[in-house]
Design an enzyme around this catalytic site. Structure first.
Site, short mmCIF file in Angstrom:
data_model
loop_
_atom_site.label_atom_id
_atom_site.label_comp_id
_atom_site.label_asym_id
_atom_site.label_seq_id
_atom_site.Cartn_x
_atom_site.Cartn_y
_atom_site.Cartn_z
N HIS A 88 0.63 -8.00 -3.08
CA HIS A 88 1.35 -8.86 -2.13
C HIS A 88 0.99 -10.34 -2.32
O HIS A 88 1.85 -11.21 -2.36
CB HIS A 88 1.03 -8.48 -0.69
CG HIS A 88 1.35 -7.06 -0.32
ND1 HIS A 88 2.39 -6.37 -0.87
CD2 HIS A 88 0.77 -6.21 0.56
CE1 HIS A 88 2.44 -5.15 -0.34
NE2 HIS A 88 1.46 -5.03 0.52
N GLU B 185 -5.41 -9.60 8.75
CA GLU B 185 -4.91 -8.57 9.66
C GLU B 185 -5.95 -8.33 10.74
O GLU B 185 -7.15 -8.33 10.46
CB GLU B 185 -4.67 -7.27 8.89
CG GLU B 185 -3.57 -7.38 7.87
CD GLU B 185 -3.29 -6.03 7.22
OE1 GLU B 185 -2.40 -5.31 7.69
OE2 GLU B 185 -3.99 -5.70 6.25
N LYS C 250 4.12 1.20 -3.70
CA LYS C 250 2.78 0.90 -4.16
C LYS C 250 1.82 1.97 -3.66
O LYS C 250 2.19 2.66 -2.72
CB LYS C 250 2.34 -0.49 -3.71
CG LYS C 250 2.19 -0.63 -2.19
CD LYS C 250 1.70 -1.98 -1.82
CE LYS C 250 0.19 -2.06 -1.85
NZ LYS C 250 -0.45 -1.90 -0.54
N ASP D 269 -5.30 -3.20 -2.35
CA ASP D 269 -4.28 -2.95 -1.34
C ASP D 269 -3.37 -4.16 -1.12
O ASP D 269 -2.18 -4.03 -0.92
CB ASP D 269 -4.98 -2.56 -0.02
CG ASP D 269 -4.02 -2.05 1.03
OD1 ASP D 269 -3.04 -1.38 0.66
OD2 ASP D 269 -4.25 -2.31 2.24
N ARG E 58 7.04 18.61 1.26
CA ARG E 58 6.58 19.97 0.98
C ARG E 58 6.80 20.94 2.14
O ARG E 58 7.13 22.08 1.94
CB ARG E 58 5.09 19.94 0.61
CG ARG E 58 4.91 19.44 -0.80
CD ARG E 58 3.51 18.97 -1.05
NE ARG E 58 3.21 17.78 -0.26
CZ ARG E 58 2.06 17.14 -0.29
NH1 ARG E 58 1.09 17.59 -1.02
NH2 ARG E 58 1.87 16.05 0.41
N ASP F 268 7.55 -4.06 -3.60
CA ASP F 268 6.46 -4.75 -2.91
C ASP F 268 7.12 -5.27 -1.64
O ASP F 268 7.94 -6.20 -1.70
CB ASP F 268 5.93 -5.91 -3.77
CG ASP F 268 4.78 -6.61 -3.07
OD1 ASP F 268 4.92 -6.94 -1.88
OD2 ASP F 268 3.74 -6.83 -3.71
N HIS F 269 6.79 -4.67 -0.51
CA HIS F 269 7.60 -4.97 0.67
C HIS F 269 7.49 -6.43 1.11
O HIS F 269 8.33 -6.92 1.85
CB HIS F 269 7.30 -4.00 1.82
CG HIS F 269 6.04 -4.32 2.58
ND1 HIS F 269 4.80 -3.98 2.13
CD2 HIS F 269 5.85 -4.95 3.75
CE1 HIS F 269 3.88 -4.39 2.99
NE2 HIS F 269 4.50 -4.98 4.00
N LYS G 283 -9.10 -7.00 6.64
CA LYS G 283 -8.78 -6.21 7.83
C LYS G 283 -9.74 -6.60 8.94
O LYS G 283 -10.87 -7.02 8.67
CB LYS G 283 -8.99 -4.72 7.53
CG LYS G 283 -8.08 -4.19 6.44
CD LYS G 283 -6.89 -3.49 7.00
CE LYS G 283 -6.03 -2.87 5.93
NZ LYS G 283 -4.61 -2.89 6.29
N LYS H 236 10.49 -9.75 2.84
CA LYS H 236 10.35 -10.58 4.04
C LYS H 236 11.17 -11.85 3.87
O LYS H 236 11.06 -12.53 2.83
CB LYS H 236 8.87 -10.92 4.27
CG LYS H 236 8.01 -9.71 4.65
CD LYS H 236 6.57 -10.13 4.89
CE LYS H 236 5.64 -8.94 4.98
NZ LYS H 236 5.63 -8.24 6.25
#
Ligand code: BG6
Length: 521
Positions: free
Chosen positions: A264, A240, A172, A259, A67, A201-202, A360, A206
């Site tokens: 994942h 994480e 996502k 998330d 934007r 989906d990253h 997390k 991998k």
């Protein structure tokens, strides 16, 4: 714990040429939401890595769309991102030439009248650079813009050119529950047929995730034991140590289940449990994943637990709790930890529990799949009776697939301890380490996915059916959690292994979480 190092690391394997890779035809990649972090941290470094490997077409352009009015500073910002996040040498001779391919177009995503201008600009650029009609639209915006962008691409004629290939990559989160995912699928497919849609989906980019399939289906020795007859249970952990990294507004609405767990981790579960596909094409692989997800019965609410981190210490640093994070409700009920126990009702897996957890601010960063095997039917080396035994109990065999960091695979088995009286058995590891075997990789996972999307290969992307099945599985849990705000949050310290309630869930079954992630105990 002794480690038997496997002899799999010849130095000359360090630079295996990728070989046999196809190069896509000339195209423009249009990234919506290009001023966000993803473009700079992941997408542009990945595209430059592809350029370095000679895998991008010669006639290629990248147009960032967002934007804000930005000029040349966009390309310069991308250069900085490539250098910082792509581990690229600033004197790399290809960098200047690559940056010439990057430009910017300012657009209000939900203002349909601006899209004709974008179309003209892309056509003009294509004519100048001799590119032709192929386009790949990458939606890296906030999710509320996915539908308006897709609708406007359709209305302005960019989704279905008279000639040429057009694809759309969608980041996502794909919906926030079953109904919203269905609606989004409907909106997407009203403009783009499924064959043009790449839901990313990253995790599937991998190398170690793809290697799960290689491990299972390119080796003959694992398949015979990969089932309920030999496997006691499976744990999948996505831990994480980071917190929410300034993404308060996003995370408040998402939470750990939406998330990480619903997407994942379910992809990881799919690769670990699917039947061998008939070939490695999109249709066969995606069909087998869908079949296995369809075999998961509804998860009883008692088998789903949640947590939220309070203040604590991570890596020796004091950190704040979730409720103190920027732009987070100080009474937030959002979970930063989620764990479930689920089962797969098919012939291969009936009766084998799967424990999945994601959180997390846990003790350390580790994404790992742990396959624990059943004990031998008869333990003839009964060391419990030997008080001098160096290891008190015979441990079951474990295969640990380390997705990250320290990517690799370890097999734990029992070995006779030398020079001790009697037959003493201690666990040892055979350990394959990716970096040692193949050299340190710079790739961030997006290289494979971007290349595949440009080539039109959907194998490593989610199909609409899969997305909806997984939302159907988790929506009742999300609804139940939304209806009962937890009264004990925060319920784990930052830097711990999560809430007690998760330990209790697995301990009910006489098992425990494997917290020595990185190497099996
Ligand atoms: C993203 C999540 O999809 O994956 C983030 O939105 C998470 O919250 C990230 O940190 C983890 O990815 P990786 O590749 O670092 O394991």
């Amino acid at each position: 714990m002794a480690t038997v190092q496997m002899n799999v690391s010849p130095a000359d394997l360090a630079h295996v040429p990728s070989g046999g890779e196809k190069i896509p035809g000339p195209a423009i990649m249009v990234i919506f939401g290009a001023s966000g972090d993803l473009t700079k941290r992941k997408l542009l470094p990945a595209l430059f890595h592809l350029e370095q490997s000679g895998l991008l077409p010669k006639n290629f352009a990248i147009v960032g769309v967002a934007r804000r009015p930005l000029g040349n500073e966009f390309a310069e910002d991308m250069r900085a991102g490539i250098l910082e996040f792509g581990s690229v040498d600033k004197n790399d001779p290809k960098l200047d030439e690559f940056i010439q391919k990057v430009s910017y177009y300012a657009l209000q995503f939900d203002d349909g009248s601006g899209y004709a201008g974008l179309k003209d600009a892309l056509d003009k650029l294509a004519a100048e650079k001799n590119i032709g009609p192929d386009r790949l639209f990458y939606l890296a915006t906030a999710p509320e813009y996915f539908a308006p962008i897709i609708e406007n691409l359709g209305a302005s004629g960019m989704a279905k050119p008279e000639t040429g290939k057009v694809g759309v990559v969608i980041e996502k989160p794909f919906g926030h529950d079953l109904d919203s995912a269905r609606e989004l699928n409907h909106q997407v497919n009203a403009v783009f047929p499924e064959s043009q849609v790449f839901r990313i989906d990253h995790y599937l980019g991998k190398e170690t995730v793809q290697n799960v399939l290689v491990f299972r289906f390119a080796n003959g020795i694992f398949e015979p034991v990969w089932n309920r007859n030999y496997i006691d249970h499976v744990q999948i952990t996505a831990a994480e140590s980071i917190g929410i990294e300034g993404r308060g507004p996003f995370y408040e609405k998402a939470g750990a289940l939406r998330d990480i767990l619903q997407n994942h981790m379910m992809e990881l579960l799919g690769f670990v449990t699917m039947e061998p596909p008939s070939s490695f094409d999109a249709e066969s692989v995606r069909r087998e994943k869908v079949k296995v997800w369809q075999s998961i019965p509804q998860i009883p609410i008692a088998n789903a637990v949640r947590g939220q981190y309070g203040p604590g210490t991570v890596d020796g640093q004091q950190v704040i709790g979730y409720r103190q994070e920027d732009r987070v409700n100080p009474q937030s009920g959002t979970e930063t930890y989620a764990a479930v126990k689920l089962e797969i009702e098919n012939w291969r897996w009936a009766g084998v529990p799967f424990y999945l957890r994601a959180g997390k601010r846990l003790r350390k960063r580790a994404t790992e799949i742990t396959i624990q095997f059943k004990q031998p039917p008869l333990l003839i080396f009964n060391q419990m009776q030997n008080s001098n035994a160096p290891c008190p109990e015979i441990q079951p065999n474990i295969i640990s697939i380390r997705i990250q960091p320290d990517d690799g695979i370890a097999l734990r088995f029992g070995a006779k301890v030398p020079n001790t009286p009697g037959m003493s058995v201690c666990p040892v590891n055979m350990d394959f380490n990716y970096a040692q075997a193949f050299g340190q990789q710079r790739a961030n996972g997006y290289e494979r996915l971007l290349l595949d999307a440009m080539l039109g290969d959907q194998t490593l992307f989610s199909h609409r059916d899969g997305v909806e099945i997984n939302w159907a599985l988790y929506t009742p849990i999300l609804q139940s959690w939304a209806a009962t705000k937890p009264d004990n949050f925060p319920n784990y310290f930052a830097g711990s292994w999560g809430p007690d309630v998760a330990d209790r869930m697995i301990e009910r079954d006489g098992r425990e979480w494997k917290n020595t992630l990185g190497k099996p105990e």
